[in-house]
Design a protein around this motif. Structure first.
Motif, mmCIF file in Angstrom:
data_model
loop_
_atom_site.group_PDB
_atom_site.id
_atom_site.type_symbol
_atom_site.label_atom_id
_atom_site.label_comp_id
_atom_site.label_asym_id
_atom_site.label_seq_id
_atom_site.Cartn_x
_atom_site.Cartn_y
_atom_site.Cartn_z
ATOM 1 N N SER A 142 0.834 -1.211 0.000
ATOM 2 C CA SER A 142 0.000 0.000 0.000
ATOM 3 C C SER A 142 0.864 1.253 0.000
ATOM 4 C CB SER A 142 -0.926 0.013 1.224
ATOM 5 O OG SER A 142 -0.169 0.223 2.397
ATOM 6 N N SER A 143 0.218 2.380 -0.307
ATOM 7 C CA SER A 143 0.938 3.652 -0.306
ATOM 8 C C SER A 143 1.276 4.076 1.121
ATOM 9 C CB SER A 143 0.109 4.735 -1.002
ATOM 10 O OG SER A 143 -1.107 4.930 -0.322
ATOM 11 N N ASN A 144 0.460 3.682 2.086
ATOM 12 C CA ASN A 144 0.764 4.003 3.484
ATOM 13 C C ASN A 144 2.073 3.363 3.924
ATOM 14 O OD1 ASN A 144 -1.496 5.562 3.825
ATOM 15 N ND2 ASN A 144 -2.726 3.919 4.704
ATOM 16 N N SER A 145 2.323 2.160 3.456
ATOM 17 C CA SER A 145 3.568 1.495 3.837
ATOM 18 C C SER A 145 4.764 2.199 3.207
ATOM 19 C CB SER A 145 3.533 0.025 3.429
ATOM 20 O OG SER A 145 3.381 -0.091 2.034
ATOM 21 N N THR A 146 4.587 2.765 2.029
ATOM 22 C CA THR A 146 5.672 3.520 1.388
ATOM 23 C C THR A 146 5.968 4.786 2.178
ATOM 24 O OG1 THR A 146 4.940 2.666 -0.748
ATOM 25 C CG2 THR A 146 6.465 4.512 -0.784
ATOM 26 N N LEU A 147 4.927 5.464 2.640
ATOM 27 C CA LEU A 147 5.132 6.656 3.462
ATOM 28 C C LEU A 147 5.814 6.304 4.780
ATOM 29 C CD1 LEU A 147 1.741 8.511 2.874
ATOM 30 C CD2 LEU A 147 3.972 9.070 1.915
ATOM 31 N N TYR A 148 5.402 5.184 5.381
ATOM 32 C CA TYR A 148 6.032 4.718 6.614
ATOM 33 C C TYR A 148 7.516 4.426 6.361
ATOM 34 C CZ TYR A 148 7.564 1.400 10.136
ATOM 35 O OH TYR A 148 8.286 0.748 11.094
ATOM 36 N N LEU A 149 7.799 3.802 5.247
ATOM 37 C CA LEU A 149 9.172 3.465 4.894
ATOM 38 C C LEU A 149 10.017 4.733 4.749
ATOM 39 C CD1 LEU A 149 11.020 1.079 4.198
ATOM 40 C CD2 LEU A 149 10.319 1.354 1.821
ATOM 41 N N LYS A 150 9.465 5.746 4.097
ATOM 42 C CA LYS A 150 10.161 7.028 3.951
ATOM 43 C C LYS A 150 10.489 7.640 5.306
ATOM 44 C CE LYS A 150 9.229 9.634 -0.176
ATOM 45 N NZ LYS A 150 8.609 10.754 -0.786
ATOM 46 N N GLU A 151 9.514 7.644 6.200
ATOM 47 C CA GLU A 151 9.712 8.222 7.528
ATOM 48 C C GLU A 151 10.766 7.445 8.322
ATOM 49 O OE1 GLU A 151 5.949 8.515 9.520
ATOM 50 O OE2 GLU A 151 5.101 9.760 7.937
ATOM 51 N N GLU A 152 10.716 6.135 8.251
ATOM 52 C CA GLU A 152 11.681 5.309 8.985
ATOM 53 C C GLU A 152 13.102 5.530 8.464
ATOM 54 O OE1 GLU A 152 11.956 3.114 11.627
ATOM 55 O OE2 GLU A 152 10.043 4.027 12.126
ATOM 56 N N ILE A 153 13.239 5.578 7.152
ATOM 57 C CA ILE A 153 14.565 5.797 6.572
ATOM 58 C C ILE A 153 15.084 7.180 6.957
ATOM 59 C CG2 ILE A 153 15.795 6.121 4.390
ATOM 60 C CD1 ILE A 153 14.086 3.827 3.255
ATOM 61 N N SER A 154 14.221 8.206 6.893
ATOM 62 C CA SER A 154 14.624 9.570 7.279
ATOM 63 C C SER A 154 15.068 9.615 8.732
ATOM 64 C CB SER A 154 13.464 10.551 7.080
ATOM 65 O OG SER A 154 13.172 10.712 5.739
ATOM 66 N N LYS A 155 14.300 8.971 9.592
ATOM 67 C CA LYS A 155 14.623 8.972 11.025
ATOM 68 C C LYS A 155 15.972 8.306 11.275
ATOM 69 C CE LYS A 155 12.267 6.244 13.675
ATOM 70 N NZ LYS A 155 11.207 5.598 14.464
ATOM 71 N N ARG A 156 16.226 7.188 10.633
ATOM 72 C CA ARG A 156 17.475 6.462 10.850
ATOM 73 C C ARG A 156 18.674 7.238 10.282
ATOM 74 N NH1 ARG A 156 16.275 0.830 12.074
ATOM 75 N NH2 ARG A 156 14.023 0.653 12.182
ATOM 76 N N ILE A 157 18.497 7.864 9.125
ATOM 77 C CA ILE A 157 19.596 8.642 8.536
ATOM 78 C C ILE A 157 19.885 9.875 9.383
ATOM 79 C CG2 ILE A 157 20.257 10.052 6.551
ATOM 80 C CD1 ILE A 157 18.843 8.026 4.761
ATOM 81 N N ASN A 158 18.837 10.532 9.878
ATOM 82 C CA ASN A 158 19.037 11.741 10.687
ATOM 83 C C ASN A 158 19.741 11.442 12.005
ATOM 84 O OD1 ASN A 158 18.130 13.876 9.054
ATOM 85 N ND2 ASN A 158 16.006 13.351 9.491
ATOM 86 N N LYS A 159 19.563 10.235 12.554
ATOM 87 C CA LYS A 159 20.306 9.852 13.762
ATOM 88 C C LYS A 159 21.802 9.771 13.465
ATOM 89 C CE LYS A 159 16.871 7.204 16.332
ATOM 90 N NZ LYS A 159 16.516 5.853 16.807
ATOM 91 N N ILE A 160 22.139 9.288 12.287
ATOM 92 C CA ILE A 160 23.541 9.124 11.915
ATOM 93 C C ILE A 160 24.171 10.478 11.570
ATOM 94 C CG2 ILE A 160 25.103 8.127 10.184
ATOM 95 C CD1 ILE A 160 23.002 5.837 9.933
#
Length: 177
Positions: A142-160
């Motif tokens: 679903s498109s919701n899972s794509t948005l979730y994926l974007k947010e998770e990747i952003s959060k993990r990259i911003n921690k680094i």
């Protein structure tokens, strides 16, 4: 039984002396029916010209209007940093092995930030691969899972990359085989 305070009704000829005659009323109504639409049209045209056509214009893109007495400030431009395509095997109990191929771009504020993030790219790729391997092929339905994926990747990259903030993660390609 006739009181002196009682008034006698006026005859039509006497009433004409105090008010407008029927002829004058009709003439006034005709004039109003002609003049009123013309006046409303003129007022509407003036309103349209001054407030719609000549109204305040939005600031140009990339500029922020400051309070009176200050100049316009140019905003920083965006810089985009491509991450090499990542291919990982997805977790799942099925007999058929499924793979995910992902190509992303990060939006940063300046070139200096881009250089600093590029120095941390091996850590970013390791984190992304580790995270993406935990996903299943059903996580992309679903498109919701794509948005979730974007947010998770952003959060993990911003921690680094802290204190540098990656403004947005953009997907160039997502393929599940």
């Amino acid at each position: 039984m006739n009181d002196e305070n009682e008034e006698e009704p006026l005859t039509p000829s006497e009433a004409g002396k105090f008010g407008l005659s029927a002829e004058k009323k009709k003439k006034l109504q005709r004039i109003l029916l002609i003049v009123a639409p013309i006046v409303l049209t003129i007022v509407g045209a003036i309103f349209f010209f001054f407030f719609v056509i000549k109204g305040p214009k939005p600031p140009e893109e990339g500029e922020v209007k400051q309070p009176k007495g200050k100049e316009h400030v140019q905003l920083d431009s965006n810089t985009y940093l491509d991450v090499d395509p990542i291919t990982v095997g997805l977790s799942g109990a099925g007999a058929k092995r499924e793979y995910l191929r992902m190509d992303i771009t990060m939006r940063l504020g300046t070139e200096e930030e881009s250089v600093a993030v590029l120095a941390k790219m091996p850590i970013i790729k390791d984190t992304l691969i580790t995270f993406l391997r935990t996903l299943r092929s059903t996580d992309f339905n679903s498109s919701n899972s794509t948005l979730y994926l974007k947010e998770e990747i952003s959060k993990r990259i911003n921690k680094i990359t802290a204190p540098i903030v990656v403004k947005e993660v953009l997907f160039q390609e997502i393929t599940v085989n």
